[in-house]
Motif scaffolding. Structure first.
Motif, PDB file in Angstrom:
ATOM      1  N   GLY A   1       0.312  -0.967   0.192  1.00  0.00           N
ATOM      2  CA  GLY A   1       0.367  -0.167   0.030  1.00  0.00           C
ATOM      3  C   GLY A   1       0.968   1.136   0.351  1.00  0.00           C
ATOM      4  O   GLY A   1       2.358   1.087   0.251  1.00  0.00           O
ATOM      5  N   THR A   2       0.296   2.470  -0.192  1.00  0.00           N
ATOM      6  CA  THR A   2       0.496   3.291  -0.324  1.00  0.00           C
ATOM      7  C   THR A   2       0.865   4.541   1.046  1.00  0.00           C
ATOM      8  O   THR A   2      -0.081   4.035   1.278  1.00  0.00           O
ATOM      9  CB  THR A   2       0.607   3.747  -1.642  1.00  0.00           C
ATOM     10  N   ALA A   3       1.365   5.535   1.159  1.00  0.00           N
ATOM     11  CA  ALA A   3       0.882   6.441   2.003  1.00  0.00           C
ATOM     12  C   ALA A   3      -0.689   6.839   1.521  1.00  0.00           C
ATOM     13  O   ALA A   3      -1.419   7.564   2.914  1.00  0.00           O
ATOM     14  CB  ALA A   3       2.050   7.335   2.450  1.00  0.00           C
ATOM     15  N   GLY A   4      -0.221   6.993   0.824  1.00  0.00           N
ATOM     16  CA  GLY A   4      -2.464   7.547   0.361  1.00  0.00           C
ATOM     17  C   GLY A   4      -3.056   6.780   0.738  1.00  0.00           C
ATOM     18  O   GLY A   4      -5.194   7.068   0.269  1.00  0.00           O
ATOM     19  N   ALA A   5      -2.609   5.559   0.354  1.00  0.00           N
ATOM     20  CA  ALA A   5      -4.251   4.727   0.121  1.00  0.00           C
ATOM     21  C   ALA A   5      -5.442   4.613   1.490  1.00  0.00           C
ATOM     22  O   ALA A   5      -6.319   4.928   1.484  1.00  0.00           O
ATOM     23  CB  ALA A   5      -3.404   3.283   0.401  1.00  0.00           C
ATOM     24  N   ASP A   6      -5.301   5.035   2.892  1.00  0.00           N
ATOM     25  CA  ASP A   6      -6.213   4.599   3.538  1.00  0.00           C
ATOM     26  C   ASP A   6      -6.667   6.148   3.780  1.00  0.00           C
ATOM     27  O   ASP A   6      -7.867   6.298   3.616  1.00  0.00           O
ATOM     28  CB  ASP A   6      -5.335   4.608   5.065  1.00  0.00           C
ATOM     29  N   ASP A   7      -6.267   7.263   3.145  1.00  0.00           N
ATOM     30  CA  ASP A   7      -6.455   8.209   3.152  1.00  0.00           C
ATOM     31  C   ASP A   7      -7.201   8.739   1.553  1.00  0.00           C
ATOM     32  O   ASP A   7      -8.593   8.833   1.710  1.00  0.00           O
ATOM     33  CB  ASP A   7      -5.529   9.486   2.837  1.00  0.00           C
ATOM     34  N   LEU A   8      -7.266   8.097   0.548  1.00  0.00           N
ATOM     35  CA  LEU A   8      -8.865   7.515  -0.636  1.00  0.00           C
ATOM     36  C   LEU A   8      -9.173   6.869  -0.341  1.00  0.00           C
ATOM     37  O   LEU A   8     -10.751   7.799  -0.143  1.00  0.00           O
ATOM     38  CB  LEU A   8      -7.653   7.136  -1.390  1.00  0.00           C
ATOM     39  N   ASP A   9      -9.425   6.010   0.500  1.00  0.00           N
ATOM     40  CA  ASP A   9     -10.644   5.439   1.247  1.00  0.00           C
ATOM     41  C   ASP A   9     -11.642   6.241   1.670  1.00  0.00           C
ATOM     42  O   ASP A   9     -12.789   6.384   2.085  1.00  0.00           O
ATOM     43  CB  ASP A   9     -10.652   3.847   1.666  1.00  0.00           C
ATOM     44  N   ALA A  10     -10.653   6.655   3.092  1.00  0.00           N
ATOM     45  CA  ALA A  10     -11.635   7.066   4.095  1.00  0.00           C
ATOM     46  C   ALA A  10     -11.864   8.339   3.403  1.00  0.00           C
ATOM     47  O   ALA A  10     -13.135   9.274   3.380  1.00  0.00           O
ATOM     48  CB  ALA A  10     -10.832   8.184   4.791  1.00  0.00           C
ATOM     49  N   ALA A  11     -11.209   9.159   2.885  1.00  0.00           N
ATOM     50  CA  ALA A  11     -11.575  10.281   1.574  1.00  0.00           C
ATOM     51  C   ALA A  11     -13.256   9.721   1.152  1.00  0.00           C
ATOM     52  O   ALA A  11     -14.105  10.865   1.050  1.00  0.00           O
ATOM     53  CB  ALA A  11     -10.817  11.646   0.972  1.00  0.00           C
ATOM     54  N   LEU A  12     -12.987   9.294  -0.475  1.00  0.00           N
ATOM     55  CA  LEU A  12     -14.216   8.600  -0.667  1.00  0.00           C
ATOM     56  C   LEU A  12     -15.285   8.326   0.254  1.00  0.00           C
ATOM     57  O   LEU A  12     -16.572   8.732   0.318  1.00  0.00           O
ATOM     58  CB  LEU A  12     -14.138   7.420  -1.454  1.00  0.00           C
ATOM     59  N   ALA A  13     -15.300   7.574   1.340  1.00  0.00           N
ATOM     60  CA  ALA A  13     -16.768   7.665   2.269  1.00  0.00           C
ATOM     61  C   ALA A  13     -17.018   8.754   2.949  1.00  0.00           C
ATOM     62  O   ALA A  13     -17.855   8.693   3.185  1.00  0.00           O
ATOM     63  CB  ALA A  13     -15.682   6.307   3.615  1.00  0.00           C
ATOM     64  N   ALA A  14     -16.018   9.283   3.504  1.00  0.00           N
ATOM     65  CA  ALA A  14     -16.542  10.856   4.070  1.00  0.00           C
ATOM     66  C   ALA A  14     -17.311  11.694   3.409  1.00  0.00           C
ATOM     67  O   ALA A  14     -17.758  12.427   3.507  1.00  0.00           O
ATOM     68  CB  ALA A  14     -15.389  11.584   4.589  1.00  0.00           C
ATOM     69  N   GLY A  15     -16.225  11.917   1.981  1.00  0.00           N
ATOM     70  CA  GLY A  15     -17.199  12.256   1.081  1.00  0.00           C
ATOM     71  C   GLY A  15     -18.680  12.043   0.910  1.00  0.00           C
ATOM     72  O   GLY A  15     -19.798  13.275   0.721  1.00  0.00           O
ATOM     73  N   PHE A  16     -18.986  11.144   0.260  1.00  0.00           N
ATOM     74  CA  PHE A  16     -20.198  10.419  -0.410  1.00  0.00           C
ATOM     75  C   PHE A  16     -20.482  10.171   1.044  1.00  0.00           C
ATOM     76  O   PHE A  16     -22.324  10.650   0.359  1.00  0.00           O
ATOM     77  CB  PHE A  16     -19.772   9.102  -1.393  1.00  0.00           C
ATOM     78  N   GLN A  17     -20.494  10.199   1.848  1.00  0.00           N
ATOM     79  CA  GLN A  17     -21.151   9.650   3.136  1.00  0.00           C
ATOM     80  C   GLN A  17     -21.903  11.205   3.343  1.00  0.00           C
ATOM     81  O   GLN A  17     -22.979  11.368   3.213  1.00  0.00           O
ATOM     82  CB  GLN A  17     -20.913   8.962   4.463  1.00  0.00           C
ATOM     83  N   THR A  18     -21.145  12.271   3.330  1.00  0.00           N
ATOM     84  CA  THR A  18     -22.155  13.682   4.063  1.00  0.00           C
ATOM     85  C   THR A  18     -22.979  14.002   2.692  1.00  0.00           C
ATOM     86  O   THR A  18     -23.667  14.305   2.888  1.00  0.00           O
ATOM     87  CB  THR A  18     -20.884  14.816   3.648  1.00  0.00           C
ATOM     88  N   ARG A  19     -22.390  13.531   1.452  1.00  0.00           N
ATOM     89  CA  ARG A  19     -23.313  13.441   0.866  1.00  0.00           C
ATOM     90  C   ARG A  19     -23.965  13.545   0.202  1.00  0.00           C
ATOM     91  O   ARG A  19     -25.793  13.907  -0.542  1.00  0.00           O
ATOM     92  CB  ARG A  19     -22.525  14.038  -1.283  1.00  0.00           C
TER      93      ARG A  19
END
Length: 174
Positions: free
Chosen positions: A134-152
């Motif tokens: 994995g990369t340093a950005g991998a967990d942040d990517l999944d967290a961002a997608l979940a946070a953005g779409f759950q809010t929207r």
């Protein structure tokens, strides 16, 4: 990095297919926040996630920015995961806000990103591109997608119906 219309199409397809990982994180987040705020929040079905991904990427101005953040996070890494390295957090927060939309949703998505990011395991997201640690950005990517779409996405009681703070300008005159 060069972002083209094809890049946007590729990232759209990737985000859409990532639903099998993102939707459970998103629903877990809704459950946790619902308990915290003592409210029921509707779960999101995979079909609703995919439709909303399509809606985000149908707006070219949003799509190009979301695609760039996704592509950067998919590839972003730093030697030894240096503790002072925070650009992955910045990109994750901005991606969540971009997905959620304008204020106040963008701010809520940014705050939610940090809550989700604490719960997303880097090792669980290591398979972003088919293997490796994995990369340093991998967990942040999944967290961002979940946070953005759950809010929207709908499902929060406070977003149902008209706001009691809306001003009816009809009777104000000109």
């Amino acid at each position: 990095m060069r972002v083209t219309p094809q890049t946007v199409r590729d990232e759209h397809a990737w985000v859409r297919e990532r639903g099998e990982v993102v939707v459970p994180i998103l629903n877990d987040t809704r459950d946790r926040l619902g308990r915290l705020f003592e409210t029921d929040v509707d779960a999101v079905a995979p079909d609703a996630y995919r439709r909303e991904v399509d809606a985000v990427f149908a707006d070219g101005e949003v799509a190009v920015n979301a695609a760039a953040c996704v592509a950067l996070l998919r590839d972003l890494d730093v030697a030894d995961d240096y503790p002072g390295f925070v650009v992955d957090e910045v990109l994750g927060r901005e991606l969540a806000a971009t997905i959620a939309g304008g204020r106040p949703l963008s701010l809520l998505a940014q705050a939610t990103f940090h809550v989700v990011d604490l719960r997303v395991d880097r090792d669980a997201t290591a398979e972003i591109d088919g293997g490796g640690a994995g990369t340093a950005g991998a967990d942040d990517l999944d967290a961002a997608l979940a946070a953005g779409f759950q809010t929207r996405l709908p499902g929060w009681n406070w977003r149902e119906g008209e706001s009691p703070f809306a001003v009816d300008a009809e009777g104000l005159g000109e």
